[in-house]
Design a protein around this motif. Structure first.
Motif, PDB file in Angstrom:
ATOM      1  N   GLU A   1      -0.689  12.803  49.987  1.00  0.00           N
ATOM      2  CA  GLU A   1       0.343  13.497  49.220  1.00  0.00           C
ATOM      3  C   GLU A   1       0.298  13.167  47.732  1.00  0.00           C
ATOM      4  O   GLU A   1       0.941  13.839  46.929  1.00  0.00           O
ATOM      5  CB  GLU A   1       1.723  13.154  49.794  1.00  0.00           C
ATOM      6  CG  GLU A   1       1.895  13.614  51.237  1.00  0.00           C
ATOM      7  CD  GLU A   1       3.221  13.191  51.830  1.00  0.00           C
ATOM      8  OE1 GLU A   1       4.050  12.626  51.077  1.00  0.00           O
ATOM      9  OE2 GLU A   1       3.420  13.409  53.036  1.00  0.00           O
ATOM     10  N   TYR A   2      -0.433  12.112  47.336  1.00  0.00           N
ATOM     11  CA  TYR A   2      -0.601  11.841  45.917  1.00  0.00           C
ATOM     12  C   TYR A   2      -1.241  13.053  45.245  1.00  0.00           C
ATOM     13  O   TYR A   2      -2.042  13.769  45.857  1.00  0.00           O
ATOM     14  CB  TYR A   2      -1.474  10.615  45.691  1.00  0.00           C
ATOM     15  CG  TYR A   2      -0.799   9.291  45.987  1.00  0.00           C
ATOM     16  CD1 TYR A   2       0.224   8.826  45.187  1.00  0.00           C
ATOM     17  CD2 TYR A   2      -1.210   8.514  47.071  1.00  0.00           C
ATOM     18  CE1 TYR A   2       0.847   7.617  45.449  1.00  0.00           C
ATOM     19  CE2 TYR A   2      -0.603   7.296  47.347  1.00  0.00           C
ATOM     20  CZ  TYR A   2       0.429   6.855  46.535  1.00  0.00           C
ATOM     21  OH  TYR A   2       1.042   5.663  46.812  1.00  0.00           O
ATOM     22  N   ARG A   3      -0.904  13.298  43.971  1.00  0.00           N
ATOM     23  CA  ARG A   3      -1.411  14.465  43.243  1.00  0.00           C
ATOM     24  C   ARG A   3      -2.480  14.025  42.245  1.00  0.00           C
ATOM     25  O   ARG A   3      -2.291  13.072  41.485  1.00  0.00           O
ATOM     26  CB  ARG A   3      -0.287  15.188  42.506  1.00  0.00           C
ATOM     27  CG  ARG A   3       0.971  15.407  43.330  1.00  0.00           C
ATOM     28  CD  ARG A   3       0.779  16.350  44.498  1.00  0.00           C
ATOM     29  NE  ARG A   3       0.566  17.720  44.094  1.00  0.00           N
ATOM     30  CZ  ARG A   3       0.666  18.757  44.921  1.00  0.00           C
ATOM     31  NH1 ARG A   3       0.956  18.562  46.214  1.00  0.00           N
ATOM     32  NH2 ARG A   3       0.452  19.986  44.498  1.00  0.00           N
ATOM     33  N   VAL A   4      -3.597  14.758  42.238  1.00  0.00           N
ATOM     34  CA  VAL A   4      -4.766  14.396  41.435  1.00  0.00           C
ATOM     35  C   VAL A   4      -5.034  15.456  40.376  1.00  0.00           C
ATOM     36  O   VAL A   4      -5.042  16.650  40.676  1.00  0.00           O
ATOM     37  CB  VAL A   4      -6.017  14.235  42.327  1.00  0.00           C
ATOM     38  CG1 VAL A   4      -7.240  13.878  41.489  1.00  0.00           C
ATOM     39  CG2 VAL A   4      -5.773  13.196  43.410  1.00  0.00           C
ATOM     40  N   SER A   5      -5.276  15.010  39.149  1.00  0.00           N
ATOM     41  CA  SER A   5      -5.748  15.884  38.079  1.00  0.00           C
ATOM     42  C   SER A   5      -6.932  15.202  37.401  1.00  0.00           C
ATOM     43  O   SER A   5      -6.944  13.980  37.227  1.00  0.00           O
ATOM     44  CB  SER A   5      -4.644  16.157  37.050  1.00  0.00           C
ATOM     45  OG  SER A   5      -3.569  16.877  37.623  1.00  0.00           O
TER      46      SER A   5
ATOM     47  N   PHE B   1      -9.833  19.218  39.258  1.00  0.00           N
ATOM     48  CA  PHE B   1      -8.570  19.293  39.991  1.00  0.00           C
ATOM     49  C   PHE B   1      -7.401  19.315  39.017  1.00  0.00           C
ATOM     50  O   PHE B   1      -7.450  18.681  37.951  1.00  0.00           O
ATOM     51  CB  PHE B   1      -8.424  18.088  40.925  1.00  0.00           C
ATOM     52  CG  PHE B   1      -9.556  17.919  41.898  1.00  0.00           C
ATOM     53  CD1 PHE B   1      -9.801  18.882  42.864  1.00  0.00           C
ATOM     54  CD2 PHE B   1     -10.384  16.806  41.852  1.00  0.00           C
ATOM     55  CE1 PHE B   1     -10.853  18.743  43.767  1.00  0.00           C
ATOM     56  CE2 PHE B   1     -11.430  16.651  42.745  1.00  0.00           C
ATOM     57  CZ  PHE B   1     -11.663  17.624  43.705  1.00  0.00           C
ATOM     58  N   GLU B   2      -6.374  20.028  39.391  1.00  0.00           N
ATOM     59  CA  GLU B   2      -5.157  20.081  38.582  1.00  0.00           C
ATOM     60  C   GLU B   2      -3.951  20.025  39.514  1.00  0.00           C
ATOM     61  O   GLU B   2      -3.664  20.977  40.227  1.00  0.00           O
ATOM     62  CB  GLU B   2      -5.107  21.361  37.736  1.00  0.00           C
ATOM     63  CG  GLU B   2      -3.889  21.428  36.829  1.00  0.00           C
ATOM     64  CD  GLU B   2      -3.912  22.655  35.925  1.00  0.00           C
ATOM     65  OE1 GLU B   2      -2.903  22.898  35.260  1.00  0.00           O
ATOM     66  OE2 GLU B   2      -4.940  23.351  35.894  1.00  0.00           O
ATOM     67  N   ASP B   3      -3.294  18.871  39.520  1.00  0.00           N
ATOM     68  CA  ASP B   3      -2.135  18.630  40.378  1.00  0.00           C
ATOM     69  C   ASP B   3      -2.466  18.974  41.837  1.00  0.00           C
ATOM     70  O   ASP B   3      -1.685  19.610  42.542  1.00  0.00           O
ATOM     71  CB  ASP B   3      -0.939  19.439  39.890  1.00  0.00           C
ATOM     72  CG  ASP B   3       0.386  18.945  40.476  1.00  0.00           C
ATOM     73  OD1 ASP B   3       0.515  17.732  40.691  1.00  0.00           O
ATOM     74  OD2 ASP B   3       1.272  19.774  40.747  1.00  0.00           O
ATOM     75  N   THR B   4      -3.630  18.526  42.277  1.00  0.00           N
ATOM     76  CA  THR B   4      -4.132  18.820  43.624  1.00  0.00           C
ATOM     77  C   THR B   4      -3.767  17.674  44.570  1.00  0.00           C
ATOM     78  O   THR B   4      -3.937  16.503  44.219  1.00  0.00           O
ATOM     79  CB  THR B   4      -5.657  18.973  43.587  1.00  0.00           C
ATOM     80  OG1 THR B   4      -6.011  20.010  42.674  1.00  0.00           O
ATOM     81  CG2 THR B   4      -6.209  19.299  44.968  1.00  0.00           C
ATOM     82  N   PRO B   5      -3.262  17.966  45.768  1.00  0.00           N
ATOM     83  CA  PRO B   5      -3.015  16.884  46.731  1.00  0.00           C
ATOM     84  C   PRO B   5      -4.286  16.081  46.980  1.00  0.00           C
ATOM     85  O   PRO B   5      -5.374  16.646  47.086  1.00  0.00           O
ATOM     86  CB  PRO B   5      -2.564  17.638  47.989  1.00  0.00           C
ATOM     87  CG  PRO B   5      -2.016  18.933  47.486  1.00  0.00           C
ATOM     88  CD  PRO B   5      -2.852  19.283  46.294  1.00  0.00           C
TER      89      PRO B   5
END
Length: 232
Positions: free
Chosen positions: A193-197, A164-168
């Motif tokens: 809404e948190y962003r996951v990388s 994941f790269e800046d994925t909700p």
């Protein structure tokens, strides 16, 4: 992984692959399988996927019934290699590409070479041409978009990884849940809404959820049926 033969409109019977002229290959949730085809092409099935292989005189035809598959197409064959997915027909030109069908959405990503993507059950005059590094997304309302992507990251599932790269967080959780019978649930949609990388191993939803509590102000509630991510 099962190889099953079609027996009527809705019934499937299990047979040995050697006795099939048009097998259906199936993977269960959390399973991946690599299948060599008669012409030297190779199809790799992701979790919860079914493909119907029906090579004919006019074309090497594969229908992606559901799920996701990566196709490495053999060169130098007299007939075209086509994948039918939803209302899309993907024609390969000696290439490696990924096709996914989910909730009436069809996505096509090209790792090597090029493909042609037609709409409808027959080949049309207008088509999208995709080359390596491009992905097409077709939505149920008919909208089609093409963009540049990191296709190696998208196809990391082949190695049992999710990247994941800046994925909700909501999207990341949905992807993690494809590989498990013990899904993650968000107690509040706003948490999505948190962003996951990062890169995570498939089939380990609890570990993924625990890592989210290290990144964000979240808490977990676990049960035999799965894990709930909630506010602390």
């Amino acid at each position: 992984m099962l190889a099953i033969g079609l027996s009527g409109a809705f019934g499937w019977n299990v047979f040995k692959q050697s006795n099939l002229e048009a097998p259906v290959y199936v993977t269960e949730i959390g399973e991946r399988s690599t299948v060599p085809l008669a012409d030297g092409s190779v199809v790799t099935l992701n979790t919860a996927t079914a493909v119907h292989v029906a090579y004919e005189a006019a074309e090497r035809k594969v229908r992606l019934l559901n799920g996701q598959a990566l196709f490495a197409v053999a060169h130098g064959q007299p007939t075209p290699f086509r994948v039918y997915a939803g209302d899309k027909v993907v024609t390969a030109v000696g290439t490696v590409f990924d096709v996914r069908v989910e909730d009436e959405e069809v996505s096509v990503s090209v790792l090597e070479g090029a493909v042609r993507v037609d709409s409808g059950s027959t080949l049309a005059a207008a088509a999208e041409m995709l080359v390596a590094g491009q992905a097409l997304m077709s939505r149920p309302d008919g909208a089609v978009s093409v963009k540049q992507v990191d296709v190696e990251r998208l196809a990391s599932w082949r190695s049992g990884l999710l990247s994941f790269e800046d994925t909700p967080l909501a999207e990341a959780v949905a992807e993690v849940n494809r590989y498990t019978h013990r899904p993650i649930t968000l107690a509040d949609p706003r948490l999505g809404e948190y962003r996951v990388s990062g890169t995570f191993r498939v089939g380990e939803p609890e570990r993924f959820a625990r890592f989210m509590t290290q990144l964000f102000p979240l808490a977990l509630e676990s049960s035999a049926s799965g894990t709930v991510i909630k506010a602390p």
